[in-house]
Design an enzyme around this catalytic site. Structure first.
Site, PDB file in Angstrom:
ATOM      1  N   LYS A  46     -80.015  70.539 -10.752  1.00 18.47           N
ATOM      2  CA  LYS A  46     -79.708  71.464 -11.849  1.00 18.47           C
ATOM      3  C   LYS A  46     -78.207  71.713 -11.930  1.00 18.47           C
ATOM      4  O   LYS A  46     -77.625  71.729 -13.011  1.00 18.47           O
ATOM      5  CB  LYS A  46     -80.459  72.788 -11.638  1.00 18.47           C
ATOM      6  CG  LYS A  46     -81.940  72.701 -11.954  1.00 18.47           C
ATOM      7  CD  LYS A  46     -82.622  74.009 -11.620  1.00 18.47           C
ATOM      8  CE  LYS A  46     -84.103  73.956 -11.964  1.00 18.47           C
ATOM      9  NZ  LYS A  46     -84.372  73.899 -13.404  1.00 18.47           N
ATOM     10  N   GLU A  64     -66.536  71.562  -8.129  1.00 17.31           N
ATOM     11  CA  GLU A  64     -65.756  70.568  -7.355  1.00 17.31           C
ATOM     12  C   GLU A  64     -66.661  69.776  -6.421  1.00 17.31           C
ATOM     13  O   GLU A  64     -66.491  68.587  -6.245  1.00 17.31           O
ATOM     14  CB  GLU A  64     -64.693  71.282  -6.508  1.00 17.31           C
ATOM     15  CG  GLU A  64     -63.576  71.929  -7.312  1.00 17.31           C
ATOM     16  CD  GLU A  64     -62.536  70.923  -7.780  1.00 17.31           C
ATOM     17  OE1 GLU A  64     -62.499  69.813  -7.228  1.00 17.31           O
ATOM     18  OE2 GLU A  64     -61.783  71.256  -8.702  1.00 17.31           O
ATOM     19  N   ARG A  82     -84.635  86.834  16.144  1.00 19.07           N
ATOM     20  CA  ARG A  82     -83.755  87.975  15.834  1.00 19.07           C
ATOM     21  C   ARG A  82     -84.461  88.984  14.945  1.00 19.07           C
ATOM     22  O   ARG A  82     -84.269  90.184  15.076  1.00 19.07           O
ATOM     23  CB  ARG A  82     -82.479  87.490  15.138  1.00 19.07           C
ATOM     24  CG  ARG A  82     -81.381  87.047  16.085  1.00 19.07           C
ATOM     25  CD  ARG A  82     -80.023  87.059  15.411  1.00 19.07           C
ATOM     26  NE  ARG A  82     -79.946  86.287  14.194  1.00 19.07           N
ATOM     27  CZ  ARG A  82     -79.866  84.953  14.129  1.00 19.07           C
ATOM     28  NH1 ARG A  82     -79.858  84.265  15.244  1.00 19.07           N
ATOM     29  NH2 ARG A  82     -79.790  84.322  12.974  1.00 19.07           N
ATOM     30  N   ASP A  98     -83.295  81.515   3.747  1.00 20.68           N
ATOM     31  CA  ASP A  98     -82.181  80.559   3.775  1.00 20.68           C
ATOM     32  C   ASP A  98     -82.522  79.259   4.508  1.00 20.68           C
ATOM     33  O   ASP A  98     -81.630  78.604   5.029  1.00 20.68           O
ATOM     34  CB  ASP A  98     -80.945  81.215   4.408  1.00 20.68           C
ATOM     35  CG  ASP A  98     -81.173  81.586   5.862  1.00 20.68           C
ATOM     36  OD1 ASP A  98     -82.345  81.645   6.283  1.00 20.68           O
ATOM     37  OD2 ASP A  98     -80.185  81.801   6.584  1.00 20.68           O
ATOM     38  N   LYS A 138     -66.777  91.225   1.892  1.00 22.72           N
ATOM     39  CA  LYS A 138     -67.170  91.804   3.181  1.00 22.72           C
ATOM     40  C   LYS A 138     -65.922  92.371   3.871  1.00 22.72           C
ATOM     41  O   LYS A 138     -64.802  91.979   3.548  1.00 22.72           O
ATOM     42  CB  LYS A 138     -67.818  90.721   4.056  1.00 22.72           C
ATOM     43  CG  LYS A 138     -69.247  90.439   3.608  1.00 22.72           C
ATOM     44  CD  LYS A 138     -69.920  89.393   4.442  1.00 22.72           C
ATOM     45  CE  LYS A 138     -70.253  89.858   5.846  1.00 22.72           C
ATOM     46  NZ  LYS A 138     -71.136  88.907   6.548  1.00 22.72           N
ATOM     47  N   HIS A 146     -73.612  85.044  -3.633  1.00 20.67           N
ATOM     48  CA  HIS A 146     -74.863  84.539  -3.043  1.00 20.67           C
ATOM     49  C   HIS A 146     -76.049  84.851  -3.955  1.00 20.67           C
ATOM     50  O   HIS A 146     -76.161  85.955  -4.463  1.00 20.67           O
ATOM     51  CB  HIS A 146     -75.136  85.208  -1.688  1.00 20.67           C
ATOM     52  CG  HIS A 146     -74.169  84.817  -0.612  1.00 20.67           C
ATOM     53  ND1 HIS A 146     -74.369  85.117   0.713  1.00 20.67           N
ATOM     54  CD2 HIS A 146     -73.010  84.143  -0.657  1.00 20.67           C
ATOM     55  CE1 HIS A 146     -73.360  84.650   1.434  1.00 20.67           C
ATOM     56  NE2 HIS A 146     -72.512  84.067   0.622  1.00 20.67           N
ATOM     57  N   GLU A 165     -81.452  79.429  -0.957  1.00 18.61           N
ATOM     58  CA  GLU A 165     -80.240  80.275  -0.920  1.00 18.61           C
ATOM     59  C   GLU A 165     -79.079  79.478  -1.505  1.00 18.61           C
ATOM     60  O   GLU A 165     -78.841  78.340  -1.106  1.00 18.61           O
ATOM     61  CB  GLU A 165     -79.902  80.683   0.512  1.00 18.61           C
ATOM     62  CG  GLU A 165     -78.704  81.638   0.545  1.00 18.61           C
ATOM     63  CD  GLU A 165     -78.060  81.768   1.926  1.00 18.61           C
ATOM     64  OE1 GLU A 165     -78.177  82.852   2.513  1.00 18.61           O
ATOM     65  OE2 GLU A 165     -77.447  80.797   2.390  1.00 18.61           O
ATOM     66  N   HIS A 181     -65.357  80.407   9.977  1.00 12.66           N
ATOM     67  CA  HIS A 181     -66.622  80.132  10.664  1.00 12.66           C
ATOM     68  C   HIS A 181     -66.374  79.263  11.899  1.00 12.66           C
ATOM     69  O   HIS A 181     -66.852  79.558  12.985  1.00 12.66           O
ATOM     70  CB  HIS A 181     -67.595  79.445   9.704  1.00 12.66           C
ATOM     71  CG  HIS A 181     -68.978  79.295  10.254  1.00 12.66           C
ATOM     72  ND1 HIS A 181     -69.365  78.197  10.974  1.00 12.66           N
ATOM     73  CD2 HIS A 181     -70.054  80.110  10.209  1.00 12.66           C
ATOM     74  CE1 HIS A 181     -70.633  78.345  11.346  1.00 12.66           C
ATOM     75  NE2 HIS A 181     -71.065  79.495  10.890  1.00 12.66           N
TER      76      HIS A 181
HETATM   77  P1  0O2 Z   1     -74.862  79.638   8.647  1.00  5.31           P
HETATM   78  O1  0O2 Z   1     -74.635  79.015   9.979  1.00  5.31           O
HETATM   79  O2  0O2 Z   1     -73.752  79.369   7.670  1.00  5.31           O
HETATM   80  O3  0O2 Z   1     -76.215  79.339   8.042  1.00  5.31           O
HETATM   81  P2  0O2 Z   1     -79.690  86.800   5.862  1.00  5.31           P
HETATM   82  O4  0O2 Z   1     -79.354  85.332   5.617  1.00  5.31           O
HETATM   83  O5  0O2 Z   1     -80.104  87.539   4.601  1.00  5.31           O
HETATM   84  O6  0O2 Z   1     -80.610  86.991   6.985  1.00  5.31           O
HETATM   85  P3  0O2 Z   1     -77.255  88.145   5.689  1.00  5.31           P
HETATM   86  O7  0O2 Z   1     -76.096  88.211   6.640  1.00  5.31           O
HETATM   87  O8  0O2 Z   1     -77.699  89.424   5.079  1.00  5.31           O
HETATM   88  O9  0O2 Z   1     -78.411  87.414   6.434  1.00  5.31           O
HETATM   89  O10 0O2 Z   1     -76.995  87.142   4.510  1.00  5.31           O
HETATM   90  P4  0O2 Z   1     -75.674  86.925   3.720  1.00  5.31           P
HETATM   91  O11 0O2 Z   1     -74.753  88.066   3.853  1.00  5.31           O
HETATM   92  O12 0O2 Z   1     -76.127  86.555   2.349  1.00  5.31           O
HETATM   93  O13 0O2 Z   1     -75.007  85.676   4.482  1.00  5.31           O
HETATM   94  C1  0O2 Z   1     -75.687  84.480   4.577  1.00  5.31           C
HETATM   95  C2  0O2 Z   1     -74.725  83.327   4.802  1.00  5.31           C
HETATM   96  O14 0O2 Z   1     -73.457  83.537   4.164  1.00  5.31           O
HETATM   97  C3  0O2 Z   1     -74.354  83.074   6.249  1.00  5.31           C
HETATM   98  O15 0O2 Z   1     -75.362  82.309   6.824  1.00  5.31           O
HETATM   99  C4  0O2 Z   1     -73.046  82.304   6.131  1.00  5.31           C
HETATM  100  O16 0O2 Z   1     -73.265  80.959   5.742  1.00  5.31           O
HETATM  101  C5  0O2 Z   1     -72.392  83.015   4.958  1.00  5.31           C
HETATM  102  N1  0O2 Z   1     -71.575  84.148   5.446  1.00  5.31           N
HETATM  103  C6  0O2 Z   1     -71.882  85.457   5.376  1.00  5.31           C
HETATM  104  N2  0O2 Z   1     -70.900  86.206   5.900  1.00  5.31           N
HETATM  105  C7  0O2 Z   1     -69.946  85.350   6.324  1.00  5.31           C
HETATM  106  C8  0O2 Z   1     -68.672  85.529   6.969  1.00  5.31           C
HETATM  107  O17 0O2 Z   1     -68.230  86.629   7.248  1.00  5.31           O
HETATM  108  N3  0O2 Z   1     -67.956  84.400   7.252  1.00  5.31           N
HETATM  109  C9  0O2 Z   1     -68.409  83.147   6.937  1.00  5.31           C
HETATM  110  N4  0O2 Z   1     -67.621  82.102   7.257  1.00  5.31           N
HETATM  111  N5  0O2 Z   1     -69.618  82.950   6.359  1.00  5.31           N
HETATM  112  C10 0O2 Z   1     -70.370  84.025   6.054  1.00  5.31           C
HETATM  113  P5  0O2 Z   1     -75.622  82.356   8.400  1.00  5.31           P
HETATM  114  O18 0O2 Z   1     -77.065  82.109   8.594  1.00  5.31           O
HETATM  115  O19 0O2 Z   1     -75.057  83.619   8.986  1.00  5.31           O
HETATM  116  O20 0O2 Z   1     -74.785  81.181   8.957  1.00  5.31           O
END
Ligand code: 0O2
Length: 229
Positions: A46, A64, A82, A98, A138, A146, A165, A181
């Protein structure tokens, strides 16, 4: 001695003792992953279609790059633990949003909102949740848009509604998030206040540059329109 791969370890956590029931769980786990993989492909297509059409219409590509992934089995196990959820196939489908993930990297901030809105308007897409970390970054400086969406996937004998996601960000936001990250991953020293402050300051410089770059593009577009009139 055979050392277990990460996938085998995760699968072992799911299947436990070997029995017929365990094999059935393994089969259902694999089937669920296939469903996520197909859902990701649908949503990815899509975005590719939107990008192709908008590039043709506007003469520049709003997207991009697109990357997609299915969450590693070990990460699925870790996240269920968790959340205090049971390690079952049903818990994955019910509790995790996700497992299927797509990252869409856009040229400019307004492109993010444009393609997100275009996707949300499609008949077969249901937006379940939105987190706008661009309007409300944040605390650490992270910026991205997101979305959790549901999309029906048509299989041979059934239609399954799957969650995906989506993270939309600019090239600049992606640069910051990827480096942040990789630098922070499993390193406690990265949480030190002076390092956190420096990363946040970089995020702010990047956000200001994103805004200026968009402004430059808008000015060029306005000048082009004037000269055409
Ligand atoms: P990974 O390894 O990238 O998959 P949830 O997913 O709902 O349980 P949350 O934290 O409420 O958890 O979701 P949110 O805020 O939508 O963030 C989900 C994803 O966004 C993260 O997945 C990261 O990929 C990215 N993200 C969120 N916050 C940050 C940050 O501060 N720095 C960076 N670099 N990425 C971020 P995961 O599963 O944490 O990690």
């Amino acid at each position: 001695m055979h050392t277990l791969s990460r996938e085998e370890e995760a699968l072992r956590a799911f299947i436990g003792e070997e029995s017929e029931t365990s094999l059935e769980r393994l089969r259902r786990f694999r089937e669920l992953m296939v469903r996520y993989s197909c859902a990701v492909r649908e949503v990815r297509t899509k975005f590719e279609v939107l990008n192709e059409e908008l590039t043709y219409r506007a003469g520049r590509n709003p997207i991009e790059s697109i990357v997609s992934r299915i969450k590693e089995p070990m990460s699925i196990v870790g996240k269920l633990q968790r959340l205090g959820m049971p390690l079952t196939v049903d818990a994955i489908a019910e509790s995790l949003n996700d497992v299927a993930g797509i990252r869409v990297v856009c040229s400019f901030i307004d492109d993010i909102y444009r393609v997100a809105e275009m996707l949300a308007r499609q008949d077969d897409i249901t937006v379940v949740a939105v987190k706008d970390y661009i309007k409300k970054p944040k605390l650490n400086g992270y910026r991205s848009y997101h979305m959790i969406v549901e999309v029906p996937v048509f299989f041979s004998e059934s239609t399954q509604v799957m969650r995906v996601e989506i993270q939309l960000r600019t090239v600049a936001m992606d640069f910051w998030a990827s480096l942040e990250h990789s630098m922070k991953y499993k390193k406690e020293s990265a949480d030190r206040p002076e390092i956190a402050a420096e990363l946040k300051s970089c995020a702010e410089v990047i956000a200001a540059t994103d805004a200026r770059m968009q402004n430059v593009r808008l000015r060029i577009e306005a000048l082009e329109k004037q000269s055409e009139a």
